[in-house]
Design a protein around this motif. Structure first.
Motif, mmCIF file in Angstrom:
data_model
loop_
_atom_site.group_PDB
_atom_site.id
_atom_site.type_symbol
_atom_site.label_atom_id
_atom_site.label_comp_id
_atom_site.label_asym_id
_atom_site.label_seq_id
_atom_site.Cartn_x
_atom_site.Cartn_y
_atom_site.Cartn_z
ATOM 1 N N LYS B 140 -24.534 -5.361 8.220
ATOM 2 C CA LYS B 140 -23.864 -6.083 7.142
ATOM 3 C C LYS B 140 -22.344 -5.961 7.251
ATOM 4 N N GLY B 141 -21.675 -7.087 7.210
ATOM 5 C CA GLY B 141 -20.218 -7.103 7.249
ATOM 6 C C GLY B 141 -19.617 -7.044 8.645
ATOM 7 N N ALA B 142 -20.451 -6.827 9.655
ATOM 8 C CA ALA B 142 -19.925 -6.753 11.023
ATOM 9 C C ALA B 142 -19.366 -8.108 11.442
ATOM 10 N N LYS B 143 -18.321 -8.054 12.276
ATOM 11 C CA LYS B 143 -17.742 -9.292 12.787
ATOM 12 C C LYS B 143 -18.407 -9.597 14.129
ATOM 13 N N VAL B 144 -19.028 -10.762 14.206
ATOM 14 C CA VAL B 144 -19.774 -11.125 15.408
ATOM 15 C C VAL B 144 -19.203 -12.412 16.001
ATOM 16 N N VAL B 145 -18.932 -12.372 17.296
ATOM 17 C CA VAL B 145 -18.536 -13.590 17.998
ATOM 18 C C VAL B 145 -19.650 -13.933 18.965
ATOM 19 N N GLN B 146 -20.144 -15.153 18.878
ATOM 20 C CA GLN B 146 -21.167 -15.594 19.820
ATOM 21 C C GLN B 146 -20.561 -16.633 20.745
ATOM 22 N N ILE B 147 -20.659 -16.371 22.036
ATOM 23 C CA ILE B 147 -20.145 -17.328 23.011
ATOM 24 C C ILE B 147 -21.276 -18.274 23.383
ATOM 25 N N GLY B 148 -21.067 -19.552 23.116
ATOM 26 C CA GLY B 148 -22.090 -20.543 23.423
ATOM 27 C C GLY B 148 -22.710 -21.100 22.157
ATOM 28 N N ALA B 149 -22.944 -22.420 22.155
ATOM 29 C CA ALA B 149 -23.613 -23.065 21.024
ATOM 30 C C ALA B 149 -24.719 -23.962 21.547
ATOM 31 N N GLY B 150 -25.377 -23.477 22.587
ATOM 32 C CA GLY B 150 -26.530 -24.206 23.120
ATOM 33 C C GLY B 150 -27.766 -23.911 22.292
ATOM 34 N N PHE B 151 -28.903 -24.254 22.836
ATOM 35 C CA PHE B 151 -30.152 -24.124 22.090
ATOM 36 C C PHE B 151 -30.426 -22.685 21.662
ATOM 37 N N ILE B 152 -30.341 -21.768 22.626
ATOM 38 C CA ILE B 152 -30.665 -20.369 22.314
ATOM 39 C C ILE B 152 -29.646 -19.815 21.318
ATOM 40 N N ALA B 153 -28.382 -20.134 21.557
ATOM 41 C CA ALA B 153 -27.321 -19.653 20.671
ATOM 42 C C ALA B 153 -27.549 -20.148 19.244
ATOM 43 N N CYS B 154 -27.895 -21.426 19.114
ATOM 44 C CA CYS B 154 -28.075 -21.998 17.775
ATOM 45 C C CYS B 154 -29.300 -21.437 17.072
#
Lengths: 158, 461
Positions: B140-154
């Motif tokens: 909770k509250g952690a800052k998360v950056v996800q690289i990629g907005a493909g199928f798996i990412a979404c």
């Protein structure tokens, strides 16, 4: 002898009693949008078409499920969604080429006809016998399933 | 007869079960490299969301299932295939002989060439181990950056967001899910995600991940935005619907309200991160085939009988490049339903029955933090083909149908989860739509009616 739903669109008046019976039995509320059987109106022709899963032998939904959440009920022949196992990934909903397994956003699970365990409420609720539950080899569903299976390539015998 | 299967994912497991059903006496061995029982990578987001336990990810829930079927699953890596002697070299130093061999080694996530990928708080989202790593940091509250907005990412987003993190998605292309959604759909999904509180930076390329010294987070992620004019607070800017895009538009067309006058013209954004998730696509696992005669392109090339270029060796699933239903060309379709179909076809052919795969249909269904979308087949259309679309942005609904003559060949739908499969039926039966073609060109949402009228002739006279 396994039984299946026999649908005769000529007898359907579009009263939606089947949808009500299905949703109240399966979901506990009178909500046609949660019904596993759907009446499709063709207004120009004045025809109502009840439509639901034929429990097809190919069982596209069952095979596509990544977590074994759709299983065969050997007594009724129905392919049943096991709610505790369904994660709601929806792969079955795009795999079924009949469009008869749907996602229910409220529960986060998919829903489909399970023949009510062998005593389908829709057939009991239908006032005109447009939906009946009869010996499987009478229904014409075999013909429908066969024509559909022939036309849709992709599933060898398992 | 000894069937050996490399890989314990859906393709390998379904092939093994299909083989067993047809041949009670054959010896069947699955060689898998992970320590867990066969499980579904697709279930990762639902475990992250807390909807299931790890056991809920297993492909088969009966702990005695494989034992009862006399399918031997060994945890070992395959180093090399020796087709001349019909053996495989295993990582424990031993050799395993086979009569028929199925390669179902799946895929591996790509590692973008970015500084900092080796840091402990940087995780892929592919294996059970990856998932555990994400779970331990996505608190909770952690800052998360996800690289990629493909199928798996979404698909992942839902699980991650449900853990109460602050999520930023960085995607190189101009929209989300660019390989399964057109511009309208990809941007609608993007706007939806922004509405749900996810920061989305499209046209963005992560250039480095570094230990942070600012005390606000563990890492700092540097993002370069292709040709974008970023405002002083680019993350906050992105929270507004179309923030970055309108900023670009304003820069190009002389508007200006979206860009504060004092904003420096910069193409670099710094993001705080406690966890970085890398989901930038996958590649077929074929590296161990180097030096063999097994032909490989994007994946292992297979014919309609699922055979590779070497006798008695077959391939299935994410690692295989087989016939595409829509184009007839060989394509990798790294999706669950195709893995299962491949597994079944491969088993039939390994049994000596010549069963041809008519080609697999590309299809995807996505739930991006609650907005459901799907695409089928040639959703991008064909040359000379008609198409029709309905865009209802305020309702978060979209439907796009693509035709070749009077046959539906592809589609995209957003905002509905009802009867989607009927589109597969129409496409894969190659139904001639006849008079329904013009009806659908006028009213594409009547696609289910068209399906019923054209395919269920025993119920509609």
């Amino acid at each position: 002898m396994q039984k299946s739903l026999l649908i005769d669109a000529d007898k359907c008046t579009g009263c939606l009693q089947c949808e009500m019976a299905c949703s109240v039995s399966a979901e506990g509320s009178f909500n046609p949008s949660k019904s596993r059987i759907k009446i499709f109106p063709f207004h120009d022709e004045g025809v109502f078409v009840p439509y639901t899963c034929t429990q097809c032998d190919e069982a596209w939904c069952l095979h596509a499920c990544p977590v074994e959440a759709i299983q065969l009920n050997k007594e009724t022949g129905a392919k049943e969604v096991i709610n505790d196992l369904c994660v709601g990934c929806k792969v079955c909903t795009i795999s079924c080429p009949f469009g008869t397994i749907n996602y229910n956003a409220d529960s986060g699970k998919v829903i489909k006809c399970d023949l009510c365990g062998g005593d389908p409420e829709c057939a009991k609720a239908c006032p005109t016998d447009a939906i009946t539950y009869v010996d499987a080899n009478w229904t014409g569903y075999d013909k429908m399933k066969a024509s559909a299976a022939k036309a849709i390539p992709g599933q060898p015998a398992s | 007869m000894h069937h050996v299967i490399i890989g314990a994912g859906p393709a390998g497991v379904v092939a093994a079960e299909t083989l067993r059903k047809a041949d009670p006496s054959a010896k069947i061995t699955i060689l898998g490299k992970e320590k867990e029982p066969p499980y579904s990578r697709m279930a990762i987001p639902y475990k992250l969301k807390g909807k299931i336990e790890e056991e809920g990810m297993y492909l088969r829930h009966d702990t005695e299932h494989f034992k009862a079927l006399d399918i031997d699953i060994r945890q070992v890596n395959v180093d090399k295939i020796n087709s001349d002697s019909k053996t495989v070299d295993l990582s424990d130093g031993s050799q395993q002989g086979y009569d028929k061999l199925l390669i179902a080694t799946g895929a591996t996530p790509l590692t973008p060439p970015v500084k900092g990928m080796e840091l402990p708080g940087v995780h892929k989202s592919w294996t059970m181990d990856d998932m555990r790593g994400i779970e331990s940091l996505a608190t909770k509250g952690a800052k998360v950056v996800q690289i990629g907005a493909g199928f798996i990412a979404c698909t992942n987003m839902e699980g991650i967001v449900a853990r109460g993190v602050e999520l930023t998605i960085v995607e190189m292309e101009d929209r989300m899910v660019p390989r399964m959604m057109d511009e309208i759909a990809g941007n609608m999904i993007k706007d939806w995600c922004i509405d749900q509180g996810v920061n989305v930076l499209t046209n963005g390329m992560v250039t480095s991940i570094e230990e942070s010294s600012n005390g606000a987070s563990r890492y700092q992620v540097t993002v370069k935005q292709k040709g974008a004019v970023a405002a002083a607070e680019p993350v906050a800017e992105a929270k507004e619907s179309g923030g970055i895009l309108s900023a670009i538009k304003d820069a190009l067309f002389g508007g200006g309200s979206a860009v504060p006058e004092t904003a420096p013209v910069s193409d670099e954004v710094k993001l705080d991160a406690d966890l970085v998730i890398v989901a930038t696509g996958v590649r077929a696992n074929t590296g161990f085939l180097e030096g063999t005669d097994i032909a490989v392109d994007q994946g292992i090339l297979i014919n309609e009988n699922m055979e590779t270029s070497v006798a008695d060796i077959y391939a299935a699933g994410d690692c295989a490049q087989g016939k595409d239903f829509s184009t007839g060309q060989q394509e990798v379709h790294a999706i669950q339903p195709v893995a299962v179909e491949h597994g079944r076809f491969a088993a039939q052919n390994m049994l000596g029955r010549s069963v041809e795969n008519p080609g697999s249909l590309n299809m995807n269904v996505l739930d991006a933090v609650g907005l459901i979308s799907c695409s089928y087949g040639l959703w991008m259309g064909v040359e000379g083909g008609d198409s029709v679309k309905v865009v209802e942005k305020d309702m978060w609904r979209y439907l796009n149908l693509q035709f070749d003559g009077d046959v539906l060949v592809g589609s995209t739908a957003i905002g509905t989860a009802q009867h989607m499969g009927a589109m597969r039926g129409l496409i894969q039966m190659r139904v001639n739509l006849g008079e329904w073609k013009s009806i659908l060109m006028e009213e594409p949402t009547r696609v289910m009616e068209a399906y019923l009228a054209l395919t269920q002739s025993t119920v509609i006279k």
